[in-house]
Design a protein around this motif. Structure first.
Motif, short mmCIF file in Angstrom:
data_model
loop_
_atom_site.label_atom_id
_atom_site.label_comp_id
_atom_site.label_asym_id
_atom_site.label_seq_id
_atom_site.Cartn_x
_atom_site.Cartn_y
_atom_site.Cartn_z
N GLU A 10 0.84 -1.20 0.00
CA GLU A 10 0.00 0.00 0.00
C GLU A 10 0.87 1.26 0.00
OE1 GLU A 10 -2.29 -0.66 3.49
OE2 GLU A 10 -3.86 -1.80 2.45
N ALA A 13 2.35 1.56 -3.50
CA ALA A 13 1.33 1.94 -4.49
C ALA A 13 1.06 3.44 -4.44
CB ALA A 13 0.05 1.16 -4.25
N GLU A 17 1.99 6.19 -7.50
CA GLU A 17 1.00 7.06 -8.12
C GLU A 17 1.36 8.54 -7.97
OE1 GLU A 17 -2.95 6.30 -6.87
OE2 GLU A 17 -2.96 4.21 -7.52
N GLN A 68 4.69 -2.04 -9.18
CA GLN A 68 3.47 -1.24 -9.21
C GLN A 68 2.34 -2.03 -9.86
OE1 GLN A 68 3.33 2.04 -11.97
NE2 GLN A 68 1.87 3.20 -10.72
N TYR A 69 2.62 -2.66 -10.99
CA TYR A 69 1.58 -3.39 -11.72
C TYR A 69 1.08 -4.60 -10.92
CZ TYR A 69 -0.66 -6.25 -15.30
OH TYR A 69 -1.56 -7.02 -16.00
N ARG A 72 -0.50 -3.77 -7.40
CA ARG A 72 -1.88 -3.29 -7.48
C ARG A 72 -2.86 -4.46 -7.54
NH1 ARG A 72 -5.11 -2.56 -11.94
NH2 ARG A 72 -6.90 -1.14 -11.67
N ASP A 133 -11.57 4.75 -11.04
CA ASP A 133 -11.42 3.61 -10.11
C ASP A 133 -12.67 2.76 -9.96
OD1 ASP A 133 -13.09 5.30 -8.71
OD2 ASP A 133 -11.88 5.30 -6.87
N ASP A 136 -12.26 -1.03 -10.32
CA ASP A 136 -11.59 -1.62 -9.17
C ASP A 136 -12.56 -1.86 -8.02
OD1 ASP A 136 -9.15 -1.75 -10.42
OD2 ASP A 136 -8.34 0.07 -9.48
N GLY A 199 -3.76 7.50 -13.43
CA GLY A 199 -3.96 6.06 -13.37
C GLY A 199 -4.42 5.44 -14.67
#
Length: 288
Positions: A10, A13, A17, A68-69, A72, A133, A136, A199
């Motif tokens: 977290e 991430a 960003e 990161q990829y 997530r 988002d 998600d 994003g």
């Protein structure tokens, strides 16, 4: 074997960003030195450099981009496991629909009315998500279904039904060279400065893409509107997202832009009757 904790993912991430230790720490609610130490510990444990640091610049290394990829998706999987486990332990008394404010093309009232006519209809809770988002929310279990725009939103891991296909319009300041046109083409927009959605990579428009590092980064419609008003960018949006029109902006149809689809999406793994009934009602209300 090196291991990372969910909290560390977290932290990383947020940094990936924001690309700024101060902003990421503020977002996480921790001190900046604590975030820096956490990232250093991750790098030491993994044996790789995740970010390149300087006094003015933070950038992800190739290893950092990979983390990161995959990080997530790992966080989404953990969130989904927690939420779905909780849901499995109780009765299904409600369905959660995530939408972007104003992002229903005026279809939602009819959809809800059609669903309410079903004898076993449940309460529908509306959850408002951000510009980028909402998918998600469905992947990690915060919502059961989502209204999304294709090709802008990523449908990976989701099933969907198309509710409406609409044209797109260029959103321009009134003094823009194209503002007086009755319509424009993609070629007209090829060299314009486009916003970069936080994003999201790409514009979904063939031949018209935001240039990395060029154009303002925006996170929602209010920021986008402000940047267009200031003449810092032009935008290309589905027609329904420009209603009602902003009095200080000009909207010009893009004649050859591929249509934008408003879809109702849900997890590919979700086979609950609760979701299937809502999807059927949405199709009935918009295509019947």
């Amino acid at each position: 074997m090196a291991e990372l904790e969910t909290r560390e993912l977290e932290y990383f991430a947020a940094l990936a960003e924001e690309l700024h230790f101060g902003r990421a720490a503020q977002r996480l609610g921790i001190a900046q030195p604590a975030l820096s130490k956490a990232v250093r510990r991750m790098e030491d444990r993994l044996g790789v450099t995740l970010v390149e640091r300087s006094s003015r610049h933070v950038a992800l290394t190739p290893a950092g981009q990979v983390l990161q990829y995959h990080g997530r998706h790992a966080l989404l999987a953990v969130g989904a496991a927690i939420e779905k486990t909780r849901r499995a332990g109780g009765r299904e008394t409600q369905l959660r629909l995530v939408i972007k404010p104003g992002g229903d093309a005026n279809l939602l009232s009819g959809i809800l009315a059609a669903y309410a006519r079903r004898p076993d209809a449940r309460q529908v809770d509306i959850v408002f998500g951000g510009a980028t988002d909402r998918a998600d929310h469905v992947r990690d279990g915060r919502a059961d279904v989502a209204l999304l725009y294709v090709p802008f939103d990523d449908l990976t891991g989701l099933d969907h039904e198309t509710l409406m296909i609409e044209g797109r319009v260029a959103v321009l300041p009134p003094d823009h060279r194209l503002a007086g046109r009755s319509e424009v083409t993609l070629a007209d927009l090829a060299h314009e400065t486009l916003p970069r959605w936080k994003g999201i990579h790409g514009s979904g428009l063939p031949g018209v893409e935001p240039v990395p590092g060029i154009g303002p980064e925006v996170a929602d419609g209010a920021e986008l509107t402000q940047m267009v008003l200031l003449g810092r960018a032009v935008a290309v949006l589905p027609r329904s997202l420009t209603r009602p029109p902003h009095p200080g902006l000009v909207h010009v149809p893009v004649a050859d832009a591929p249509g934008s689809a408003l879809v109702l999406a849900w997890s590919q793994e979700d086979r609950r009757r609760l979701v299937a009934d809502f999807v059927a009602s949405a199709v009935e209300a918009t295509q019947g």
